[in-house]
Every structure is written in structure tokens, then in C-alpha cells.
Design a protein around this motif. Structure first.
Motif: not given
Length: 312
Positions: A260-265, A270-276, A288-294
Motif C-alpha cells: 500500500l502507498v499513500q499519495l499526497t496531492r 490524500r489517496v491511499c491504496g495499491a498501485v495498479v 483504494r481499500t474500498d475497491g474503487e480505482t482512482v
């Protein structure tokens, strides 16, 4: 008295000749003494009520037993083989009625038991050799069985075990420890059965001599017990190895969590989740951990840091 040449043959015992014999119960043996019905010389015999001749042992003294006796007199007999240290070669059968206080000797009355009692006498005489020969062969069998599981090392590689969940790794460790311990036990017991355990014995008087001889007569039985223990330990050890292989093959591997990584814009959000995976070099896709892709444009990213978990 004319010397009787040595000959291996059965002789018949009547009431008069059986009457010259006396017997007494001594532990697991019956000790007899009397005159040989063939050469008429004084002789004695020890009949074992238990033997380790690979098949079984009588648990308790029987009330009535047909026994086979061979001459062991110390008198010379022409034609006696070099490997025969005593006796005229004759053998015969007696019937023992074993009571708590006395053993009564009489002629054997059942011809069908003659061969059986002869076989018992030969088995008790050869029990140590028979058991140790069998143990030597079993050592090779045990070693061959473990050789089959030499390939199990491929399946029990560190990576295979590491992929298991914690309970699976613990089960594998226990099974391997049991297998190794029982394998060592099997090998030691098999060698003890085949070659015995080195001991130092002191015989300083008749009592110690009797004790040493009594222990010596149980060598075959003890060797048989060690051999049985070795076979059982080897069987359970191989079963433990099969459990190890089964755990590695059939227990589902633990789920490997994505980093997991956390991005600061630039707007401090902030956006936290796994890089795809992303086909664009100008943007970063995050699940993100809720399943939504950003999708976060690269120009909006101020900082990136790995985290153990994302805030809820």
C-alpha cells in the motif's frame, strides 16, 4: 559300558527312563537333569517357555507341555561333529506337568507333538541368530524406505513452507520434528537388534555368573523387542513425512497482500491504496481499500510514501 557312537536320532522314553529325570521351574525356563536314554550318561537341559524366534512367545507357563530334549553329556562319543561340543546326538520327548510347587516328568504320550516340540527346541537355540539376521535385513528395508522420501526434500523447500499460513507452518514443523526423532529412534533400535548394545560385564562369583547367564538367555527376546520398536517407529516416521507433503500440497497458500502507498496531492488531499497497472505515463492508477480505482495525474502528486494500512 560300551561307548555309543554319535548319531542324530530320536529315542523312545518309557516310564522307567522318564523316572530318572527331575525338573524344576526357574522363571521362564524349566531346568531338567537325568540320564540320557540313549547313552545312559548324566546330562541336563534347559527348556525355554518363551522364545524370540520371530513369531511369538508364551506369556505364562503352561500346565502341561511336551518338550524335546537333546543329550548334552560330557562323555566322549566317536563320530561327534566338530561343531557339537557335547552329547551323543540322541534326542527324545518328555511330558512336563507344571505346577506351582513342582514339575512332574513323564513319557510324552502324543506323537503328533514330537515334531512341534523339536521345532521349539531348535527355535530357542537359534533365536539370537534368527532375530539378528532379520534385524540386519530390516535395517536395509528401513534405509530404503527413507530413501524414497529423499525426494520429499524438493517438496519441503523453504519457499514451499514459507508460502503456508502460520498454522500450516507450525504443523509442518511439528511433523518434521516427529519424523526426524522417530527416524533416529528406528535406526538406533534396529542396530541394537542386529548388533546389540556394547556393555562391560563383571563376573566375580557364582551369583554374578548366574545373573550374567540369565541375562544372556534373554538376548533374543530383547533383540526382538528392539526390532519391533524400530519397525513401528519407522512406520510412524514415514507417516509423519507423508503428513508434511500433504500439508504442502493441499493447504492453501497464505494470501499475499499488495503493498500500500499513500499519495499526497497539490491540494493536500490524500489517496491511499495499491498501485495498479496503467497504460498512461502521465497518471498513476490506485485501487483504494474500498475497491474503487482512482486515476491521479502525475502533475498533481506532491509526495508518495509506503504505508502498512490505509486510514478508514
Amino acid at each position: 559300558m560300551v561307548e555309543l557312537p554319535h548319531a542324530s536320532e530320536r529315542v523312545t522314553v518309557d516310564d522307567a527312563r522318564a523316572g530318572t529325570w527331575s525338573a524344576r521351574l526357574a522363571g521362564d525356563d524349566v531346568k531338567l537333569s537325568g540320564r540320557c536314554p540313549g547313552c545312559r550318561h548324566e546330562t541336563n537341559a534347559v527348556v525355554a517357555l518363551r522364545t524370540a524366534a520371530l513369531e511369538g512367545a508364551a506369556p505364562d507357563p503352561p500346565e502341561e507341555l511336551t518338550v524335546s530334549i537333546a543329550c548334552h553329556c560330557r562323555q566322549p562319543h566317536s563320530g561327534r561333529p566338530d561343531d557339537a561340543l557335547a552329547g551323543c546326538g540322541r534326542f527324545w520327548n518328555l511330558l512336563l506337568r507344571i505346577g506351582p510347587d513342582a514339575v512332574i516328568v513323564s513319557p510324552a504320550g502324543d506323537p503328533e507333538l514330537d515334531v512341534a516340540s523339536d521345532a521349539w527346541r531348535e527355535a530357542t537355540a537359534a533365536q539370537v541368530t534368527d532375530v539378528r539376521n532379520a534385524a540386519e535385513k530390516w535395517i536395509g528395508g528401513i534405509a530404503a524406505s527413507y530413501g524414497l522420501f529423499g525426494l520429499a526434500g524438493v517438496g519441503i523447500a523453504k519457499e514451499s513452507v514459507a508460502a503456508l499460513p502460520l498454522p500450516g507452518r507450525i504443523a509442518v514443523a511439528i511433523a518434521v520434528a516427529v519424523a526426524v526423532a522417530l527416524a533416529g529412534w528406528a535406526i538406533v533400535d534396529a542396530y541394537r537388534a542386529a548388533y546389540a548394545w556394547p556393555v562391560v560385564s563383571a563376573v566375580r562369583d557364582n551369583d554374578e555368573l548366574r545373573a550374567w547367564y540369565a541375562a544372556r538367555r534373554t538376548v533374543g527376546i530383547r533383540a526382538a523387542r528392539h526390532l519391533r520398536a524400530a519397525i513401528r517407529a519407522a512406520t510412524v516416521s514415514l507417516a509423519a513425512l507423508m503428513v508434511v507433503v500433504g500439508l504442502i500440497w493441499f493447504v492453501p497458500s497464505k494470501t499475499v497482500s499488495e503493498p500500500l502507498v499513500q499519495l499526497t496531492r497539490t491540494d493536500d488531499s490524500r489517496v491511499c491504496g495499491a498501485v495498479v497497472a496503467s497504460s498512461s505515463r502521465a497518471a498513476l492508477r490506485m485501487r483504494r481499500t474500498d475497491g474503487e480505482t482512482v486515476v491521479v495525474p502525475a502533475g498533481d502528486i506532491v509526495a508518495v510514501k509506503p504505508v502498512r494500512s490505509c486510514p478508514g
